[in-house]
Each structure stands twice: as C-alpha cells, then as structure tokens.
Design an enzyme around this catalytic site. Structure first.
Site, mmCIF file in Angstrom:
data_model
loop_
_atom_site.group_PDB
_atom_site.id
_atom_site.type_symbol
_atom_site.label_atom_id
_atom_site.label_comp_id
_atom_site.label_asym_id
_atom_site.label_seq_id
_atom_site.Cartn_x
_atom_site.Cartn_y
_atom_site.Cartn_z
ATOM 1 N N LYS A 221 27.771 21.104 -33.960
ATOM 2 C CA LYS A 221 28.571 19.713 -34.531
ATOM 3 C C LYS A 221 28.279 19.542 -35.781
ATOM 4 C CE LYS A 221 29.794 17.342 -30.142
ATOM 5 N NZ LYS A 221 29.821 15.967 -29.874
ATOM 6 N N ARG B 21 24.588 17.880 -23.942
ATOM 7 C CA ARG B 21 25.305 19.071 -23.676
ATOM 8 C C ARG B 21 25.274 19.965 -24.836
ATOM 9 N NH1 ARG B 21 30.377 19.677 -25.531
ATOM 10 N NH2 ARG B 21 31.972 20.094 -24.275
HETATM 11 N N1 HH2 Z 1 31.441 16.607 -26.981
HETATM 12 C C1 HH2 Z 1 32.470 17.951 -26.975
HETATM 13 C C2 HH2 Z 1 33.554 17.672 -25.671
HETATM 14 N N2 HH2 Z 1 32.989 16.501 -24.571
HETATM 15 N N3 HH2 Z 1 31.564 15.062 -23.812
HETATM 16 C C3 HH2 Z 1 30.834 14.421 -23.947
HETATM 17 N N4 HH2 Z 1 30.327 13.760 -23.342
HETATM 18 N N5 HH2 Z 1 30.076 14.601 -25.115
HETATM 19 C C4 HH2 Z 1 30.241 15.047 -26.594
HETATM 20 O O1 HH2 Z 1 29.379 14.708 -27.770
HETATM 21 C C5 HH2 Z 1 31.164 16.143 -25.935
HETATM 22 C C6 HH2 Z 1 32.352 16.183 -25.316
HETATM 23 C C7 HH2 Z 1 33.106 17.765 -28.415
HETATM 24 O O2 HH2 Z 1 32.170 19.692 -28.100
HETATM 25 P P1 HH2 Z 1 32.798 21.265 -27.930
HETATM 26 O O3 HH2 Z 1 32.628 21.577 -26.691
HETATM 27 O O4 HH2 Z 1 32.146 21.767 -29.323
HETATM 28 O O5 HH2 Z 1 34.185 20.866 -28.741
HETATM 29 P P2 HH2 Z 1 35.323 21.295 -27.546
HETATM 30 O O6 HH2 Z 1 36.355 20.049 -27.385
HETATM 31 O O7 HH2 Z 1 36.709 21.893 -29.376
HETATM 32 O O8 HH2 Z 1 35.705 22.304 -26.640
#
Ligand code: HH2
Length: 280
Positions: free
Chosen positions: A224, A258
């Site tokens: 992040k 995660r």
């Molecule tokens: N962060 C992202 C997406 N979903 N779910 C939970 N529970 N907690 C988080 O911190 C979280 C989440 C964003 O991260 P990423 O998968 O890198 O990005 P994207 O939403 O673009 O897939």
C-alpha cells in the site's frame, strides 16, 4: 469479550491460534482489453494455485479495484469477472473469499460455495446485511471513511483509533442484530481507506486497542501507498516493507493478514512463530 478460538466460515473452521494468510487474487482487467477476458480468468486461476502452493489459508477474489480513485464496477461486471474463477477453484482445499460490497455478487458467490464475504463497505450497501443473515459464511467488516472515489481527498479524524473502533463496534452490532453470529465476523481497520500516512501508522501502532472488540482482526497493508510513503518505493518494490508490516500487525494482534506475497509472508511468520515458542 472472550475471543473465539476459530473463525466460522461456512464449512470451514479456521483456527485462530496461529496467523492466517489471505492471498489476494485480483480479477481486474487493468492491463487487458475486452478480448483478454479468458486470459484474465486463466491468469487468476493460475495465480490462485500458485498462492495455495505457497501456503495461503484463504484466497480473496475480487472483481472491483478499490484503489483510491478507482471507478465503480457494476454488480453484473463483477459477477462476470469473478464467477469463472470461483468455479475453476471449486475443489481447492483452502477457503475462498469474495471481495465485494454488492449483494448480488455476494449471492452469486455464496451460491457457488464461497466461505467468506470480504466487504470494504462493511455491509452498508442496502441488501448486503440480508444476504449475510441468510448464509453461514465468514464476514469481514472493514472501516472506510468516504468512498474509494473520494476517500483520499482530505481524510480527517479527531482520534483515528477511537473512531475506527467505534465504527467497527457499531457495524459488528448491526450485523449480529441482523442474525450474523459473532463467530463469523472479522474486523478490519481498513488501512489506506480514507486515511493519511499518519492515520495508518497510528492505527498500526495501536492495533491492540481493537482487540478488545473480541473479534479476529484482519489487516491489509500489502504494497500500500503508506509503505511507499515511508520507503520512497513504487508499488512493485514494496515486498520487504509489506512483509515487515504484516509481521508488525501480527505482533500487535492481527489474526489474518491480507497479502499479495504469500511465500515471503509465510517465511516471516515461520521465524516469528519459532522465536515465540521460546518465550513460552
Ligand atoms: N484492501 C484492498 C482491497 N480489499 N479488503 C480488506 N478487508 N482489507 C483491505 O485492506 C483491503 C481489502 C486494496 O488492496 P489491493 O488488493 O492491493 O487493491 P485493489 O482493490 O485495487 O485490488
């Protein structure tokens, strides 16, 4: 409150006596044209199998990017992206999670047998709570200030830890009142979701204060921007910082991390567990 020893997620009882690793599978066509849809699904399935072989306990599959500024994806488009991947992974031994806030997507994924609904909007979309009360899946309730479209414009808190805690407590109560058993619920402070670097660091430093809510805590810091802010590195160079952050979260009481990089995180956890054993 007495924390449960297992997270109840449909047919899975995930033990909480050691950290659980949730691997991220994004089915978002950032670099694909419409013609690349099958390639997209194949890639996601291949990636999922790789993360399982690296030791993921859970796979979190999402069809909508929630990065700051990302545009919203319709429920129909999310279903079209996510369902073929869920079907292809039907027989894997790990718990599957769907990353969505849309009741229609939740229903389709639950019909396909997913064990967990991971909702960055904490079941606030009308109809989402009702889907959960009809199911026995695990549920992740996450804190977010604002929406992904606007959340990083000007996030403001008087006391970020207290406000996130109060929000999660309220969402947990509402879910329980709607018929979601407490053992099914995990809570997530939502790193990077309507938070500046200082808010994220403060939340991580005080993560322990959320433990008294009595639910397993899920933390997503992997790759992040807040890690980029500290290290000065772009997203593709944040592996080491991500592993450090996951370990700090676990040390502070996170039950589930995660992550994108499962193998590296698993190694770090193995060292942490080996040393921890000597403290007992
Ligand atoms: N962060 C992202 C997406 N979903 N779910 C939970 N529970 N907690 C988080 O911190 C979280 C989440 C964003 O991260 P990423 O998968 O890198 O990005 P994207 O939403 O673009 O897939």
């Amino acid at each position: 409150m007495n924390p449960s020893t297992h997270w109840h997620c449909g047919r899975f009882r995930l033990p909480l006596d050691r950290p659980l690793v949730m691997g991220v599978i994004n089915v978002t066509p950032d670099s694909f044209s419409d013609g690349g849809r099958y390639l997209l699904v194949d890639r996601a399935v291949e990636h999922a199998r790789q993360l399982i072989s690296e030791g993921a306990d859970i796979l979190d599959i999402g069809g909508e990017s929630t990065r700051p500024g990302a545009s919203q994806v319709s429920p129909a488009a999310q279903i079209e992206r996510v369902m073929p991947v869920l079907r292809a992974l039907r027989d894997v031994a790990v718990a599957l999670s769907v990353d969505t806030s849309e009741p229609e997507v939740m229903r389709a994924a639950l019909d396909e047998g997913v064990a967990i609904v991971n909702d960055v909007r904490a079941l606030r979309v009308p109809g989402a709570l009702a889907q959960m009360s009809r199911s026995d899946c695990g549920v992740v309730l996450m804190h977010m200030q604002g929406t992904p479209q606007t959340m990083q414009v000007d996030p403001v808190y008087a006391d970020v830890v207290a406000e996130v805690r109060e929000f999660l407590q309220r969402r947990r109560e509402e879910a329980v009142q709607a018929g979601v058993a407490a053992q099914r619920i995990a809570l997530d402070p939502g790193f990077g979701f309507g938070k500046r670097g200082v808010h994220n660091r403060r939340l991580l430093a005080h993560l322990g204060e959320l433990r008294s809510l009595g639910q397993p805590l899920l933390v997503g810091l992997s790759r992040k921007a807040s890690l980029g802010e500290v290290t000065g590195r772009p997203v593709e160079q944040r592996l080491f910082a991500s592993v450090a952050a996951a370990l700090l979260a676990i040390q502070a009481g996170a039950g589930i991390v995660r992550v994108h990089d499962v193998a590296a995180t698993r190694d770090a956890i193995a060292v942490w567990e080996a040393v921890k054993q000597e403290q007992q």
